[in-house]
Scaffold this motif. Structure first.
Motif, PDB file in Angstrom:
ATOM      1  N   LEU A 131       0.772  -1.152   0.057  1.00  0.00           N
ATOM      2  CA  LEU A 131       0.028  -0.079  -0.045  1.00  0.00           C
ATOM      3  C   LEU A 131       0.761   1.152  -0.032  1.00  0.00           C
ATOM      4  O   LEU A 131       0.690   2.060  -0.717  1.00  0.00           O
ATOM      5  N   LEU A 132       1.896   1.194   0.787  1.00  0.00           N
ATOM      6  CA  LEU A 132       2.920   2.465   0.677  1.00  0.00           C
ATOM      7  C   LEU A 132       3.441   2.783  -0.645  1.00  0.00           C
ATOM      8  O   LEU A 132       3.722   3.800  -0.977  1.00  0.00           O
ATOM      9  N   GLY A 133       3.949   1.416  -1.195  1.00  0.00           N
ATOM     10  CA  GLY A 133       4.633   1.464  -2.376  1.00  0.00           C
ATOM     11  C   GLY A 133       3.712   2.021  -3.324  1.00  0.00           C
ATOM     12  O   GLY A 133       4.055   3.128  -4.177  1.00  0.00           O
ATOM     13  N   ALA A 134       2.520   1.659  -3.620  1.00  0.00           N
ATOM     14  CA  ALA A 134       1.292   2.215  -4.466  1.00  0.00           C
ATOM     15  C   ALA A 134       1.290   3.692  -4.218  1.00  0.00           C
ATOM     16  O   ALA A 134       1.188   4.575  -5.067  1.00  0.00           O
ATOM     17  N   ALA A 135       1.125   4.142  -2.946  1.00  0.00           N
ATOM     18  CA  ALA A 135       1.059   5.669  -2.502  1.00  0.00           C
ATOM     19  C   ALA A 135       2.050   6.210  -2.931  1.00  0.00           C
ATOM     20  O   ALA A 135       1.921   7.338  -3.568  1.00  0.00           O
ATOM     21  N   ALA A 136       3.328   5.696  -2.676  1.00  0.00           N
ATOM     22  CA  ALA A 136       4.587   6.466  -3.196  1.00  0.00           C
ATOM     23  C   ALA A 136       4.646   6.748  -4.847  1.00  0.00           C
ATOM     24  O   ALA A 136       5.042   7.572  -5.348  1.00  0.00           O
ATOM     25  N   THR A 137       4.286   5.578  -5.357  1.00  0.00           N
ATOM     26  CA  THR A 137       4.272   5.500  -6.685  1.00  0.00           C
ATOM     27  C   THR A 137       3.255   6.651  -7.367  1.00  0.00           C
ATOM     28  O   THR A 137       3.587   7.521  -8.387  1.00  0.00           O
ATOM     29  N   THR A 146      12.034   2.276  -0.474  1.00  0.00           N
ATOM     30  CA  THR A 146      13.074   3.282   0.107  1.00  0.00           C
ATOM     31  C   THR A 146      13.384   4.017  -1.351  1.00  0.00           C
ATOM     32  O   THR A 146      13.455   5.293  -1.341  1.00  0.00           O
ATOM     33  N   ALA A 147      13.797   3.412  -2.417  1.00  0.00           N
ATOM     34  CA  ALA A 147      13.952   4.015  -3.681  1.00  0.00           C
ATOM     35  C   ALA A 147      12.971   4.960  -4.041  1.00  0.00           C
ATOM     36  O   ALA A 147      13.009   6.101  -4.555  1.00  0.00           O
ATOM     37  N   LEU A 148      11.681   4.436  -3.913  1.00  0.00           N
ATOM     38  CA  LEU A 148      10.506   5.333  -4.354  1.00  0.00           C
ATOM     39  C   LEU A 148      10.324   6.841  -3.479  1.00  0.00           C
ATOM     40  O   LEU A 148      10.146   7.753  -4.023  1.00  0.00           O
ATOM     41  N   ALA A 149      10.618   6.382  -2.175  1.00  0.00           N
ATOM     42  CA  ALA A 149      10.658   7.626  -1.165  1.00  0.00           C
ATOM     43  C   ALA A 149      11.587   8.519  -1.461  1.00  0.00           C
ATOM     44  O   ALA A 149      11.435   9.684  -1.171  1.00  0.00           O
ATOM     45  N   GLY A 150      13.112   7.945  -1.548  1.00  0.00           N
ATOM     46  CA  GLY A 150      14.141   8.901  -1.921  1.00  0.00           C
ATOM     47  C   GLY A 150      13.663   9.727  -3.256  1.00  0.00           C
ATOM     48  O   GLY A 150      14.077  11.110  -3.177  1.00  0.00           O
TER      49      GLY A 150
END
Length: 352
Positions: free
Chosen positions: A26-32, A297-301
């Motif tokens: 879910l966090l990855g989808a939101a970050a994307t 981590t990559a997406l958040a950076g």
């Protein structure tokens, strides 16, 4: 009671792992989604505004020819440089913190980006071709890492030694950068000085293509090597028992982190805070480190650095402020908080 406890413990562990995977997804989808939104904003805003969807279409060569030219030639290199460098710095920080078992370890704290900066500034200030900046930054980062290793591991490795030696190396390299800037011609020194503040202004497709390809390959290599990171988390004795050579694995992972950080520094200059803070933020939101949290981590950076660049472009009252100034302003108190937490009595033994 004992058989019931023994039977349900694996189920509880499996349930916790499943919940973490869902949370990470879910966090990855939101970050994307946030990264796509910020990319559209970055491509569409400026003196000539373009609707977000038209800006994204222009990035792939569709739509009005004027929009395509504006997006692809002027705005896309800056936006994509921030995305690539942010992802590379964040992953490099995550690797360093896990390999060193030190929450304070990051490329900008232990001197890696300082070495990359010194080499890149030497190329800029000497008037050498711009194509040499990225290779020089990579070589400078590697040399700084070698210097740090020789000094920090002398007499036995400890967390305190790593941080203190890294800060000393970073300070010495910063002084060398300043010496280069004041000794070279003004027209060359001004370009070098702008680069040292950390900025994605004026990036070209040549730099984006080369740097982005290396960072993407580095992140893929980090994902492939995540099992080695997980084994190293168990300790050297356990890693050896599982058939992994701790020293060789640690060296490979450190080199990978140095390459990611050095190439990112070649794209943006010495941008602070991203590599230090993003792994902590991801651990706080998503839980223990997994391959999924490394992608997150990559997406958040990428989101953090691109968002910071958009903030200095469109939100802050000071025009032309380099993005590195904003990230350093955010990073200084963050580093202070981490150091104070690290100095607590119950934290000392855990981070050796």
């Amino acid at each position: 009671m004992t058989p019931l406890t023994t039977e349900t413990t694996p189920r509880a562990a499996g349930g916790a792992l499943a919940r973490q995977r869902r949370r990470t997804a879910l966090l990855g989808a939101a970050a994307t989604a946030l990264l796509v939104t910020l990319t559209a904003i970055g491509l569409g805003t400026g003196e000539v505004s373009i609707p977000p969807l038209d800006a994204l279409r222009g990035l792939v060569g569709l739509g009005d020819p004027g929009n395509v030219m504006l997006v692809q030639e002027l705005r896309a290199p800056r936006v994509l440089s921030a995305v690539a460098a942010g992802a590379g710095l964040a992953v490099a920080g995550a690797i360093l913190q896990r390999v060193a078992r030190n929450p304070l370890a990051s490329p900008d704290v232990v001197g890696v980006t300082g070495g990359a900066s010194l080499a890149a500034v030497a190329v800029i200030a000497s008037g050498a071709p711009a194509a040499l900046i990225s290779p020089a930054a990579l070589g400078g980062g590697l040399l700084a890492a070698v210097l740090l290793g020789l000094l920090a591991w002398r007499g036995g490795f400890t967390v305190s030694r790593l941080v203190l030696v890294g800060l000393a190396v970073q300070s010495g390299l910063a002084a060398a950068v300043n010496l280069l800037i004041v000794r070279f011609p003004a027209e060359l020194a001004s370009s070098a000085l702008q680069w040292t503040t950390g900025s994605v202004y004026g990036r070209t497709w040549t730099e984006v293509d080369a740097g982005g390809a290396v960072i993407l390959a580095g992140i893929a290599a980090a994902l492939l090597g995540h099992r080695q990171l997980s084994v190293l988390d168990l300790g050297d004795d356990s890693a050896g028992a599982l058939g992994l050579s701790p020293g060789a694995a640690r060296l490979r992972l450190l080199l990978l982190a140095v390459v990611l950080a050095s190439v990112a520094a070649a794209l943006t200059g010495p941008v602070g805070f991203v590599a230090l803070a993003v792994p902590h933020i991801v651990r706080f939101l998503a839980g223990p480190a997994t391959a999924g949290t490394l992608v997150l981590t990559a997406l958040a950076g990428a989101v953090l650095l691109l968002g910071a660049d958009l903030a200095v472009l469109h939100l802050l009252p000071v025009h032309g402020l380099p993005v590195g100034v904003l990230t350093a302003t955010l990073g200084a108190p963050w580093l202070l908080v981490l150091m104070l937490r690290h100095m607590k009595p119950n934290a000392g033994s855990a981070t050796r």
